[in-house]
Design a protein around this motif. Structure first.
Motif, PDB file in Angstrom:
ATOM      1  N   ASP A 317     -39.177  23.174 -19.122  1.00 61.77           N
ATOM      2  CA  ASP A 317     -39.393  23.158 -17.676  1.00 61.77           C
ATOM      3  C   ASP A 317     -39.966  21.835 -17.202  1.00 61.77           C
ATOM      4  N   LEU A 318     -40.524  21.042 -18.128  1.00 63.22           N
ATOM      5  CA  LEU A 318     -41.110  19.760 -17.751  1.00 63.22           C
ATOM      6  C   LEU A 318     -40.079  18.646 -17.629  1.00 63.22           C
ATOM      7  N   SER A 319     -38.904  18.839 -18.215  1.00 58.01           N
ATOM      8  CA  SER A 319     -37.907  17.760 -18.199  1.00 58.01           C
ATOM      9  C   SER A 319     -36.491  18.307 -18.112  1.00 58.01           C
ATOM     10  N   ASN A 320     -36.306  19.363 -17.328  1.00 60.95           N
ATOM     11  CA  ASN A 320     -34.967  19.929 -17.162  1.00 60.95           C
ATOM     12  C   ASN A 320     -34.058  18.933 -16.449  1.00 60.95           C
ATOM     13  N   HIS A 321     -32.747  19.067 -16.680  1.00 59.15           N
ATOM     14  CA  HIS A 321     -31.781  18.154 -16.060  1.00 59.15           C
ATOM     15  C   HIS A 321     -31.738  18.409 -14.561  1.00 59.15           C
ATOM     16  N   ASP A 322     -32.239  17.436 -13.775  1.00 64.02           N
ATOM     17  CA  ASP A 322     -32.331  17.596 -12.327  1.00 64.02           C
ATOM     18  C   ASP A 322     -32.214  16.209 -11.685  1.00 64.02           C
ATOM     19  N   PRO A 323     -30.977  15.727 -11.480  1.00 66.52           N
ATOM     20  CA  PRO A 323     -30.780  14.379 -10.929  1.00 66.52           C
ATOM     21  C   PRO A 323     -31.443  14.173  -9.573  1.00 66.52           C
ATOM     22  N   GLU A 324     -31.457  15.210  -8.737  1.00 66.17           N
ATOM     23  CA  GLU A 324     -32.079  15.067  -7.420  1.00 66.17           C
ATOM     24  C   GLU A 324     -33.582  14.836  -7.560  1.00 66.17           C
ATOM     25  N   ARG A 325     -34.205  15.588  -8.457  1.00 67.17           N
ATOM     26  CA  ARG A 325     -35.633  15.387  -8.711  1.00 67.17           C
ATOM     27  C   ARG A 325     -35.872  13.980  -9.274  1.00 67.17           C
ATOM     28  N   SER A 326     -34.971  13.516 -10.087  1.00 67.23           N
ATOM     29  CA  SER A 326     -35.080  12.178 -10.653  1.00 67.23           C
ATOM     30  C   SER A 326     -35.091  11.122  -9.548  1.00 67.23           C
ATOM     31  N   ARG A 327     -34.186  11.262  -8.583  1.00 68.92           N
ATOM     32  CA  ARG A 327     -34.127  10.292  -7.479  1.00 68.92           C
ATOM     33  C   ARG A 327     -35.411  10.336  -6.646  1.00 68.92           C
ATOM     34  N   GLU A 328     -35.933  11.538  -6.436  1.00 66.91           N
ATOM     35  CA  GLU A 328     -37.179  11.677  -5.673  1.00 66.91           C
ATOM     36  C   GLU A 328     -38.335  10.970  -6.388  1.00 66.91           C
ATOM     37  N   LEU A 329     -38.410  11.124  -7.692  1.00 64.54           N
ATOM     38  CA  LEU A 329     -39.476  10.501  -8.465  1.00 64.54           C
ATOM     39  C   LEU A 329     -39.352   8.977  -8.443  1.00 64.54           C
ATOM     40  N   LEU A 330     -38.113   8.471  -8.509  1.00 62.33           N
ATOM     41  CA  LEU A 330     -37.911   7.023  -8.435  1.00 62.33           C
ATOM     42  C   LEU A 330     -38.381   6.476  -7.089  1.00 62.33           C
ATOM     43  N   ALA A 331     -38.075   7.199  -6.015  1.00 69.44           N
ATOM     44  CA  ALA A 331     -38.512   6.758  -4.689  1.00 69.44           C
ATOM     45  C   ALA A 331     -40.034   6.782  -4.592  1.00 69.44           C
ATOM     46  N   GLU A 332     -40.636   7.836  -5.127  1.00 69.27           N
ATOM     47  CA  GLU A 332     -42.090   7.954  -5.105  1.00 69.27           C
ATOM     48  C   GLU A 332     -42.746   6.835  -5.904  1.00 69.27           C
ATOM     49  N   ALA A 333     -42.073   6.389  -6.959  1.00 68.78           N
ATOM     50  CA  ALA A 333     -42.612   5.322  -7.800  1.00 68.78           C
ATOM     51  C   ALA A 333     -42.381   3.939  -7.215  1.00 68.78           C
ATOM     52  N   GLY A 334     -41.657   3.856  -6.104  1.00 70.16           N
ATOM     53  CA  GLY A 334     -41.396   2.564  -5.484  1.00 70.16           C
ATOM     54  C   GLY A 334     -40.057   1.959  -5.850  1.00 70.16           C
ATOM     55  N   TYR A 335     -39.136   2.787  -6.361  1.00 64.68           N
ATOM     56  CA  TYR A 335     -37.806   2.306  -6.737  1.00 64.68           C
ATOM     57  C   TYR A 335     -36.724   3.170  -6.067  1.00 64.68           C
ATOM     58  N   PRO A 336     -36.692   3.172  -4.729  1.00 66.77           N
ATOM     59  CA  PRO A 336     -35.708   4.023  -4.035  1.00 66.77           C
ATOM     60  C   PRO A 336     -34.264   3.628  -4.327  1.00 66.77           C
ATOM     61  N   ASP A 337     -34.042   2.385  -4.704  1.00 66.62           N
ATOM     62  CA  ASP A 337     -32.692   1.915  -5.027  1.00 66.62           C
ATOM     63  C   ASP A 337     -32.470   1.802  -6.533  1.00 66.62           C
ATOM     64  N   GLY A 338     -33.422   2.335  -7.294  1.00 66.47           N
ATOM     65  CA  GLY A 338     -33.301   2.271  -8.741  1.00 66.47           C
ATOM     66  C   GLY A 338     -33.711   0.922  -9.295  1.00 66.47           C
ATOM     67  N   PHE A 339     -33.297   0.618 -10.511  1.00 66.14           N
ATOM     68  CA  PHE A 339     -33.631  -0.646 -11.167  1.00 66.14           C
ATOM     69  C   PHE A 339     -32.672  -0.851 -12.335  1.00 66.14           C
ATOM     70  N   THR A 340     -32.757  -2.012 -12.933  1.00 63.09           N
ATOM     71  CA  THR A 340     -31.931  -2.338 -14.101  1.00 63.09           C
ATOM     72  C   THR A 340     -32.833  -2.593 -15.299  1.00 63.09           C
ATOM     73  N   THR A 341     -32.428  -2.101 -16.457  1.00 59.61           N
ATOM     74  CA  THR A 341     -33.216  -2.291 -17.672  1.00 59.61           C
ATOM     75  C   THR A 341     -32.279  -2.466 -18.859  1.00 59.61           C
ATOM     76  N   THR A 342     -32.856  -2.772 -20.008  1.00 57.35           N
ATOM     77  CA  THR A 342     -32.062  -2.932 -21.227  1.00 57.35           C
ATOM     78  C   THR A 342     -31.989  -1.614 -21.994  1.00 57.35           C
ATOM     79  N   LEU A 343     -30.895  -1.415 -22.693  1.00 57.68           N
ATOM     80  CA  LEU A 343     -30.710  -0.273 -23.580  1.00 57.68           C
ATOM     81  C   LEU A 343     -30.174  -0.810 -24.898  1.00 57.68           C
ATOM     82  N   LYS A 344     -31.052  -0.910 -25.897  1.00 57.77           N
ATOM     83  CA  LYS A 344     -30.675  -1.487 -27.187  1.00 57.77           C
ATOM     84  C   LYS A 344     -30.352  -0.368 -28.171  1.00 57.77           C
TER      85      LYS A 344
END
Length: 489
Positions: A317-344
């Protein structure tokens, strides 16, 4: 004369067949960077040498039980701080030097030394003194009670090495085990031969060859052609159905200690923000990764703990697949447009195939990833040691290793003081019910703080010649233990 020729040819074939029944050729996907389990973190090292070349005071059995090794017995003081190990007698290292308590003292002092390069140095942190009582007895004193010491000493990182040969174990390993190192053709194979001077029960096999085959297609071809007798961790799960329908082969499916995670670098932006980490976790569809990358083999996990362990806690229940919740959390964190990172991504199939799926899932919520495929040695150097990454995927195959989250030097850079306190209390606790409660608290803390995104428990999917006996079904540790392997008569 023609009949004689046929008879001679048949005899030669029979002789060859008999000879083949005393050896085995196994496939493995990754080549170890070295062959010293006390000086490297790669699972591929233990896959070759654990229980075969090197032995510890204790060892893991095929069911995960802790069994005697070079210590045939041990006593624990009433206060739980002193362990007295009684050693086997008559054991020798492969170079002919005798094994005794001095080797145990050298090994444990070396592993816990300030300049130790042991990848799991934390296993030895609580040891305050190692004393030789006699050639066959050694006393280990702890700063606090630790009921997990026999478990810790069963790891590959705790195998016993000799002072005379330890410096060269990376390329010419010398242990006390039932097999001796014969050759390492880098890029191709490692060869072992039976140690006829072994102190314990003799093994059935006279020789064993580990062949390195990184490409899943090549692994399938090698098994089908009979070039390999077994591939204990087969890298192409999509091909297992073909082996299952072929009577020449046995498909061996079991569980592992491998928690497969999308690791996040908690020490750098934006992953130093727990809201961002939570957003990543909610963007992930675990079952889609298992189905797409592993063809259904794997068990979803919601924290860094094996589901088959009695203390496992389901925290989905702490990390269920919920893309809408994910977008809300990104906006709350100050990244409403997302960000770019590395994936090695290191070489294993779960990482390379899983990484493409995860990148697509993250893209749906606005997180773009720059994927870089890296070889294992580079991953160890830049990610594990250098912490030069944003995201990475890896399976942690060490047994019950949740304690790594208390390490300040660990690559995902967490080590919250409150988590460290739980681990310290766990180390000092021997009561099973109290230990279970602490383990549940530890699981909950890292899941609530979304230290990493937890994906699935790696399944052990192996393929073997149907006539082989004794290969492990499960992987309680990262090993291909050949001590009980034989060919059916």
């Amino acid at each position: 004369m023609k009949q004689l020729g046929l008879t001679f040819a048949a005899a030669m074939f029979a002789t060859t067949a008999i000879a083949q029944e005393t050896s085995i050729t196994l496939g493995m996907q990754l080549e170890p960077p070295n062959l010293d389990p006390t000086g490297g973190a790669a699972a591929a090292i233990d896959e070759v040498v654990y229980a075969n070349i090197f032995e510890g005071l204790t060892r893991f059995g095929p069911d995960g039980a802790i069994l005697p090794g070079l210590a045939r017995a041990w006593d624990i003081s009433d206060d739980g701080t002193v362990y007295t190990f009684t050693l086997v007698e008559g054991a020798t290292f492969h170079d002919g030097t005798a094994f005794d308590a001095e080797d145990v003292k050298f090994t444990l002092d070396r592993a816990r030394a300030e300049d130790s390069t042991n990848a799991q140095k934390a296993l030895f942190d609580g040891i305050t003194a190692v004393e030789v009582i006699s050639p066959s007895q050694v006393r280990v004193t702890l700063e606090a009670p630790n009921g997990a010491l026999p478990f810790n000493l069963a790891w590959g990182d705790a195998v016993i090495v000799a002072e005379e040969s330890a410096a060269d174990n990376a390329t010419s390993p010398v242990g006390t085990g039932p097999f001796r190192f014969a050759d390492w053709v880098q890029g191709d194979r490692v060869e072992l031969v039976r140690n006829d001077a072994y102190w314990g029960d003799p093994v059935a096999l006279e020789s064993a060859t580990f062949k390195f085959i990184s490409d899943p297609t090549a692994a399938f071809a090698a098994m089908m052609a009979g070039d390999l007798d077994a591939f204990p961790v087969f890298p192409a799960p999509e091909n297992l159905v073909q082996f299952e329908s072929d009577p020449r082969y046995t498909v061996i499916v079991g569980s592992t200690e491998g928690e497969t995670i999308l690791a996040m670098n908690n020490g750098v932006e934006p992953f130093d923000n727990p809201l961002v980490r939570a957003a990543v976790a909610h963007a992930i569809d675990r079952q889609a990764i298992i189905d797409g990358a592993m063809f259904g083999y794997g068990t979803p996990i919601t924290t860094h703990f094996a589901p088959h362990h009695p203390a496992y806690t389901d925290l989905s229940d702490l990390s269920n697949h919920d893309p809408e919740r994910s977008r809300e959390l990104l906006a709350e964190a100050g990244y409403p447009d997302g960000f770019t990172t590395t994936l090695k991504l290191p070489p294993p199939v779960y990482a390379r195939r899983g990484g493409e799926i995860i990148a697509a899932q993250l893209r749906e919520v606005g997180i773009e990833t720059e994927i870089t495929n890296v070889e294992w040695a580079d991953w160890l150097e830049t990610v594990f040691k250098g912490r030069d990454y944003g995201l990475t995927i890896v399976s942690h195959t060490e047994p019950m290793d949740i304690g790594i989250y208390a390490r300040e030097d660990y690559y995902f850079d967490y080590a919250a003081p409150e988590f460290v306190a739980i681990m310290e209390e766990l180390s000092a606790t021997t009561d099973d019910s109290a230990r279970t409660a602490l383990l549940k608290d530890a699981q909950t803390m890292i899941a609530e703080q979304h230290v990493n995104a937890y994906l699935f428990q790696l399944a052990k999917t192996g393929v073997a010649d149907a006539r082989l006996r004794g290969l492990w079904e499960n992987s309680p540790t990262q090993a291909t233990d050949l001590t009980g392997v034989s060919w059916a008569e």
